[in-house]
Structure formats: C-alpha cells, structure tokens
Design a protein around this motif. Structure first.
Motif, PDB file in Angstrom:
ATOM      1  N   VAL A   6       8.236  40.817  54.676  1.00  0.00           N
ATOM      2  CA  VAL A   6       7.003  40.898  53.898  1.00  0.00           C
ATOM      3  C   VAL A   6       5.884  41.181  54.891  1.00  0.00           C
ATOM      4  CG1 VAL A   6       5.460  39.732  52.286  1.00  0.00           C
ATOM      5  CG2 VAL A   6       7.928  39.269  52.217  1.00  0.00           C
ATOM      6  N   ALA A   7       5.392  42.425  54.909  1.00  0.00           N
ATOM      7  CA  ALA A   7       4.462  42.854  55.950  1.00  0.00           C
ATOM      8  C   ALA A   7       3.289  43.632  55.371  1.00  0.00           C
ATOM      9  CB  ALA A   7       5.202  43.708  56.975  1.00  0.00           C
ATOM     10  N   PRO A   8       2.486  43.007  54.497  1.00  0.00           N
ATOM     11  CA  PRO A   8       1.285  43.693  54.007  1.00  0.00           C
ATOM     12  C   PRO A   8       0.240  43.792  55.109  1.00  0.00           C
ATOM     13  CG  PRO A   8       1.286  41.436  53.249  1.00  0.00           C
ATOM     14  CD  PRO A   8       2.595  41.642  53.956  1.00  0.00           C
ATOM     15  N   GLY A   9      -0.664  44.740  54.957  1.00  0.00           N
ATOM     16  CA  GLY A   9      -1.732  44.863  55.941  1.00  0.00           C
ATOM     17  C   GLY A   9      -1.795  46.261  56.522  1.00  0.00           C
ATOM     18  N   SER A  10      -2.362  46.361  57.708  1.00  0.00           N
ATOM     19  CA  SER A  10      -2.541  47.649  58.380  1.00  0.00           C
ATOM     20  C   SER A  10      -1.305  47.965  59.215  1.00  0.00           C
ATOM     21  CB  SER A  10      -3.789  47.601  59.267  1.00  0.00           C
ATOM     22  OG  SER A  10      -3.575  46.664  60.323  1.00  0.00           O
ATOM     23  N   LYS A  11      -1.335  49.091  59.915  1.00  0.00           N
ATOM     24  CA  LYS A  11      -0.213  49.452  60.784  1.00  0.00           C
ATOM     25  C   LYS A  11      -0.002  48.411  61.880  1.00  0.00           C
ATOM     26  CE  LYS A  11      -0.678  54.466  60.091  1.00  0.00           C
ATOM     27  NZ  LYS A  11       0.608  54.703  59.443  1.00  0.00           N
ATOM     28  N   GLY A  12      -1.077  47.792  62.329  1.00  0.00           N
ATOM     29  CA  GLY A  12      -0.942  46.757  63.347  1.00  0.00           C
ATOM     30  C   GLY A  12      -0.151  45.555  62.854  1.00  0.00           C
ATOM     31  N   ASP A  13      -0.246  45.267  61.562  1.00  0.00           N
ATOM     32  CA  ASP A  13       0.555  44.191  60.974  1.00  0.00           C
ATOM     33  C   ASP A  13       1.992  44.641  60.745  1.00  0.00           C
ATOM     34  OD1 ASP A  13      -1.639  42.195  60.443  1.00  0.00           O
ATOM     35  OD2 ASP A  13      -2.385  43.852  59.230  1.00  0.00           O
ATOM     36  N   LEU A  14       2.184  45.921  60.441  1.00  0.00           N
ATOM     37  CA  LEU A  14       3.490  46.438  60.053  1.00  0.00           C
ATOM     38  C   LEU A  14       4.398  46.758  61.228  1.00  0.00           C
ATOM     39  CD1 LEU A  14       5.427  47.660  57.879  1.00  0.00           C
ATOM     40  CD2 LEU A  14       4.201  49.824  58.218  1.00  0.00           C
ATOM     41  N   PHE A  15       3.874  47.397  62.267  1.00  0.00           N
ATOM     42  CA  PHE A  15       4.737  47.938  63.319  1.00  0.00           C
ATOM     43  C   PHE A  15       5.607  46.890  64.018  1.00  0.00           C
ATOM     44  CE2 PHE A  15       2.574  52.274  64.310  1.00  0.00           C
ATOM     45  CZ  PHE A  15       2.864  52.670  63.023  1.00  0.00           C
ATOM     46  N   PRO A  16       5.120  45.665  64.292  1.00  0.00           N
ATOM     47  CA  PRO A  16       6.039  44.668  64.881  1.00  0.00           C
ATOM     48  C   PRO A  16       7.254  44.393  63.993  1.00  0.00           C
ATOM     49  CG  PRO A  16       3.761  43.963  65.128  1.00  0.00           C
ATOM     50  CD  PRO A  16       3.737  45.150  64.216  1.00  0.00           C
ATOM     51  N   PHE A  17       7.058  44.406  62.669  1.00  0.00           N
ATOM     52  CA  PHE A  17       8.181  44.196  61.759  1.00  0.00           C
ATOM     53  C   PHE A  17       9.150  45.390  61.821  1.00  0.00           C
ATOM     54  CE2 PHE A  17       5.218  41.153  60.068  1.00  0.00           C
ATOM     55  CZ  PHE A  17       6.002  40.142  59.542  1.00  0.00           C
ATOM     56  N   LEU A  18       8.626  46.598  61.978  1.00  0.00           N
ATOM     57  CA  LEU A  18       9.502  47.760  62.087  1.00  0.00           C
ATOM     58  C   LEU A  18      10.345  47.683  63.353  1.00  0.00           C
ATOM     59  CD1 LEU A  18       7.206  50.708  60.905  1.00  0.00           C
ATOM     60  CD2 LEU A  18       8.685  49.201  59.555  1.00  0.00           C
ATOM     61  N   ALA A  19       9.756  47.209  64.444  1.00  0.00           N
ATOM     62  CA  ALA A  19      10.520  47.054  65.691  1.00  0.00           C
ATOM     63  C   ALA A  19      11.666  46.063  65.492  1.00  0.00           C
ATOM     64  CB  ALA A  19       9.595  46.592  66.816  1.00  0.00           C
ATOM     65  N   LEU A  20      11.389  44.935  64.847  1.00  0.00           N
ATOM     66  CA  LEU A  20      12.439  43.948  64.573  1.00  0.00           C
ATOM     67  C   LEU A  20      13.492  44.518  63.628  1.00  0.00           C
ATOM     68  CD1 LEU A  20      10.368  40.674  64.023  1.00  0.00           C
ATOM     69  CD2 LEU A  20      11.768  41.250  66.002  1.00  0.00           C
ATOM     70  N   GLY A  21      13.034  45.230  62.595  1.00  0.00           N
ATOM     71  CA  GLY A  21      13.952  45.781  61.614  1.00  0.00           C
ATOM     72  C   GLY A  21      14.934  46.773  62.223  1.00  0.00           C
ATOM     73  N   LYS A  22      14.450  47.623  63.112  1.00  0.00           N
ATOM     74  CA  LYS A  22      15.333  48.595  63.751  1.00  0.00           C
ATOM     75  C   LYS A  22      16.429  47.894  64.549  1.00  0.00           C
ATOM     76  CE  LYS A  22      13.973  52.448  65.462  1.00  0.00           C
ATOM     77  NZ  LYS A  22      13.314  53.514  66.261  1.00  0.00           N
ATOM     78  N   ARG A  23      16.070  46.806  65.238  1.00  0.00           N
ATOM     79  CA  ARG A  23      17.085  46.069  66.018  1.00  0.00           C
ATOM     80  C   ARG A  23      18.113  45.424  65.088  1.00  0.00           C
ATOM     81  NH1 ARG A  23      14.373  48.750  68.421  1.00  0.00           N
ATOM     82  NH2 ARG A  23      13.395  48.513  70.445  1.00  0.00           N
ATOM     83  N   LEU A  24      17.673  44.915  63.964  1.00  0.00           N
ATOM     84  CA  LEU A  24      18.613  44.293  63.025  1.00  0.00           C
ATOM     85  C   LEU A  24      19.561  45.325  62.420  1.00  0.00           C
ATOM     86  CD1 LEU A  24      16.285  41.759  61.173  1.00  0.00           C
ATOM     87  CD2 LEU A  24      18.175  41.209  62.704  1.00  0.00           C
ATOM     88  N   VAL A  25      19.024  46.490  62.083  1.00  0.00           N
ATOM     89  CA  VAL A  25      19.873  47.555  61.543  1.00  0.00           C
ATOM     90  C   VAL A  25      20.918  47.976  62.575  1.00  0.00           C
ATOM     91  CG1 VAL A  25      19.889  49.970  60.802  1.00  0.00           C
ATOM     92  CG2 VAL A  25      18.198  48.394  59.871  1.00  0.00           C
ATOM     93  N   GLU A  26      20.521  48.062  63.848  1.00  0.00           N
ATOM     94  CA  GLU A  26      21.470  48.413  64.905  1.00  0.00           C
ATOM     95  C   GLU A  26      22.596  47.396  65.010  1.00  0.00           C
ATOM     96  OE1 GLU A  26      18.995  48.680  68.328  1.00  0.00           O
ATOM     97  OE2 GLU A  26      18.069  50.594  67.732  1.00  0.00           O
ATOM     98  N   ARG A  27      22.335  46.159  64.580  1.00  0.00           N
ATOM     99  CA  ARG A  27      23.366  45.117  64.611  1.00  0.00           C
ATOM    100  C   ARG A  27      24.129  45.006  63.296  1.00  0.00           C
ATOM    101  NH1 ARG A  27      20.695  40.053  67.992  1.00  0.00           N
ATOM    102  NH2 ARG A  27      19.951  41.283  69.777  1.00  0.00           N
ATOM    103  N   GLY A  28      23.899  45.935  62.390  1.00  0.00           N
ATOM    104  CA  GLY A  28      24.682  45.986  61.166  1.00  0.00           C
ATOM    105  C   GLY A  28      24.090  45.270  59.971  1.00  0.00           C
ATOM    106  N   HIS A  29      22.839  44.843  60.065  1.00  0.00           N
ATOM    107  CA  HIS A  29      22.204  44.142  58.950  1.00  0.00           C
ATOM    108  C   HIS A  29      21.440  45.128  58.072  1.00  0.00           C
ATOM    109  CE1 HIS A  29      23.285  40.380  60.812  1.00  0.00           C
ATOM    110  NE2 HIS A  29      22.658  40.727  61.931  1.00  0.00           N
ATOM    111  N   GLN A  30      21.136  44.699  56.861  1.00  0.00           N
ATOM    112  CA  GLN A  30      20.330  45.503  55.943  1.00  0.00           C
ATOM    113  C   GLN A  30      18.912  44.947  55.924  1.00  0.00           C
ATOM    114  OE1 GLN A  30      21.738  45.616  51.931  1.00  0.00           O
ATOM    115  NE2 GLN A  30      20.085  46.939  51.211  1.00  0.00           N
ATOM    116  N   VAL A  31      17.926  45.841  56.012  1.00  0.00           N
ATOM    117  CA  VAL A  31      16.530  45.407  56.093  1.00  0.00           C
ATOM    118  C   VAL A  31      15.698  46.142  55.047  1.00  0.00           C
ATOM    119  CG1 VAL A  31      14.463  45.237  57.531  1.00  0.00           C
ATOM    120  CG2 VAL A  31      16.731  44.930  58.561  1.00  0.00           C
ATOM    121  N   SER A  32      14.967  45.380  54.239  1.00  0.00           N
ATOM    122  CA  SER A  32      14.000  45.923  53.290  1.00  0.00           C
ATOM    123  C   SER A  32      12.613  45.469  53.717  1.00  0.00           C
ATOM    124  CB  SER A  32      14.294  45.439  51.863  1.00  0.00           C
ATOM    125  OG  SER A  32      15.611  45.766  51.473  1.00  0.00           O
TER     126      SER A  32
END
Length: 298
Positions: A6-32
């Motif tokens: 859950v990452a509402p806000g500006s790009k500054g709020d969003l991009f850290p979540f995208l970095a985490l999400g990419k790592r989780l996907v690389e480990r086989g998890h599903q990220v929304s």
C-alpha cells in the motif's frame, strides 16, 4: 507468498516499495501495489501488478491545480478542497476494500506506509487476518521515548501525535473510526498508535546509524539499507554531459513534490554548495527562471 504493498503518495513514497517488490518477485513471490493511477507506468515497468486506487482524471486535475498554485497563478486555498477530496476518496475505506478484494487468504502479507493509508492495512490485519508490516520510508514515525521511562511519560508521546493529527486533519481521524465501526471492530483509544504501528513487524528503509536518537521501543523492528530503485537510464543531454566533464563530481539536489518553497529551497542549497566550494546539479520539475547555470551550477 503474496505481498500487497500500500504505497499512496508521490514517486518518493512509491519507489522504495518498487525496489522491495522487484526483489520479492526475483525470489518467486507475487507482488501487488495499491497506489494512484498516475503511477501505472512505473509499477508496470518494475514488473509488479498495479491496483489503482481510482482513475487518473481527478488526480491529474488536482496536480495541475497544485502546480498553478505553486507558481502563484491561483491561491492555495482553492487547491486544498480538491486535495482533501482526493485523500478522502483514497483512505481508509477504499484502500481497505482493495486489500480485501485482492488478498489470497492466509498467504497474504500487507506492507504499508499506514500514515498515508490512514490505517487501512492495520484494519485489514484485525478484520481479515492478513499479515501486516509497517513500512517507514522516513524516520519521523519512530518512537522517541526510551523503554525504561515510566509508562505515563511514554503515553504522552502518543497524546502529542494524536492531538496534532486531530487538529490538522479531523476528517482523517473521523473516517478511520467510522470504518472501525462499520467493520464491527472495538473502538481503540488513540489514532496514531492504531495507524502508525504494527502488532507484527516494522521495516525501516534506512540504516540504524542514520537515527542515533532512536530508542529500541518497537519490536520486532528491522533496519535496512537505503533501497535503490533503478529505472531504465535515459541519455544525458549534451549540456549536462559537458558540465559533468568539466570538473569534479557535483552534489545532486532535488526536492519533494509537495514542497511549496521550491525556489527558496534550491537557492539555499546552491548557496550552501558555493560556500563549501562544491559544484551542484539542481533537479526540479517546476519552472524556476531565476536559477541559472554557471561553471559550478547546472
């Protein structure tokens, strides 16, 4: 495992979540990722599922008005009702409903900046039984009170936070407790404690050394390094390439999208760099005609 960010806000709020999400996907998890519609391209580019909070039209209209207000074309008082309407449509009722619709049973963990989501993720944990990790992009939500202080003094910190939020955003507090009633959850004293903190886990997206004043009052809490989200690099302009080649590496200064005093902020940063004998690159998406390039400033 499924993770819902859950990452509402500006790009500054969003991009850290995208970095985490990419790592989780690389480990086989599903990220929304639950965020605004205008961030669709960024979420899709990161390879994550985008769950838009609402369509882009209302948000784009609000952002256009904010830009006009920042540039002095219209008074800021004309923009605030639009911003509040946008926020009230977003949290916590709508975000909670999106979590409910997209969760996949016990295999779902919701990670949220719950201040901007107004407690939606913590409500999902209470009502739906989803896992909940409180994500902190900045350190100001960390508790300051030392654990060995008397309990009444520790509670005073929450009283200050609750009072500030109630005075600044009374509609926000009202909507949170309204949703608690609708979900059949018992009323809790204190808005900040219910919204900002998780009963299960806290993850700080900054290292421990960056907050030397913090007292170990939250458990379990994990400090990380600063997450880096790398988008596809675009080619630098010729003037920028020339500036970079003509001297030592510069300091790069940018600003948050919500800043109203951008001109003054960047001028102050530029003056500080000049005083220290440093070169500087100033980055902004605003029109700032009074800031000009020189041999030490771009």
């Amino acid at each position: 495992m499924q993770s819902i960010f859950v990452a509402p806000g500006s790009k500054g709020d969003l991009f850290p979540f995208l970095a985490l999400g990419k790592r989780l996907v690389e480990r086989g998890h599903q990220v929304s990722v639950i965020t605004q519609g205008i961030h669709d391209a960024d979420v899709q580019r990161a390879g994550l599922e985008h769950v838009p909070i609402f369509n882009c039209e209302l948000e784009e209209e609000t952002l256009r008005l904010m830009d006009r207000a920042v540039n002095g074309d219209i008074p800021m008082r004309r923009v605030k009702p639009k911003v509040m309407r946008l926020f009230n449509e977003m949290a916590p009722q709508r975000i909670y409903e999106l979590i409910r619709r997209h969760r996949r049973g016990d295999a779902t963990v919701v990670a949220s900046n719950d201040f901007l989501a107004n407690g939606a993720a913590s409500l999902a944990r209470e009502k739906l039984g989803t896992g909940h990790t409180a994500i902190w992009v900045t350190p100001w939500n960390l508790r300051w009170s030392a654990p060995w202080l008397p309990h009444p003094i520790q509670r005073f910190e929450f009283l200050i936070r609750d009072t500030a939020i109630r005075l600044m955003e009374p509609a926000t507090v009202s909507r949170y407790f309204e949703l608690r009633r609708e979900l059949g959850l018992t009323r809790r004293r204190g808005h900040a404690k219910s919204c900002l903190y998780s009963a299960q886990r806290h993850l700080c997206l900054f290292p421990r050394w960056s907050v030397p004043w913090y007292r170990d009052t939250l458990s379990p809490l994990v400090f990380s390094d600063f997450p880096r989200y790398q988008r596809e690099a675009s080619k630098l302009s010729e003037p920028m390439e020339r500036f970079l080649s003509e001297g030592p590496p510069p300091v790069v200064v940018c600003h948050a999208s919500w800043r109203m005093d951008v001109q003054q902020y960047l001028e102050t940063c530029a003056e500080a760099c000049r005083t220290l004998g440093l070169r500087v690159v100033l980055i902004s998406n605003r029109e700032l005609p009074d800031l000009e390039s020189s041999k030490d400033q771009f």
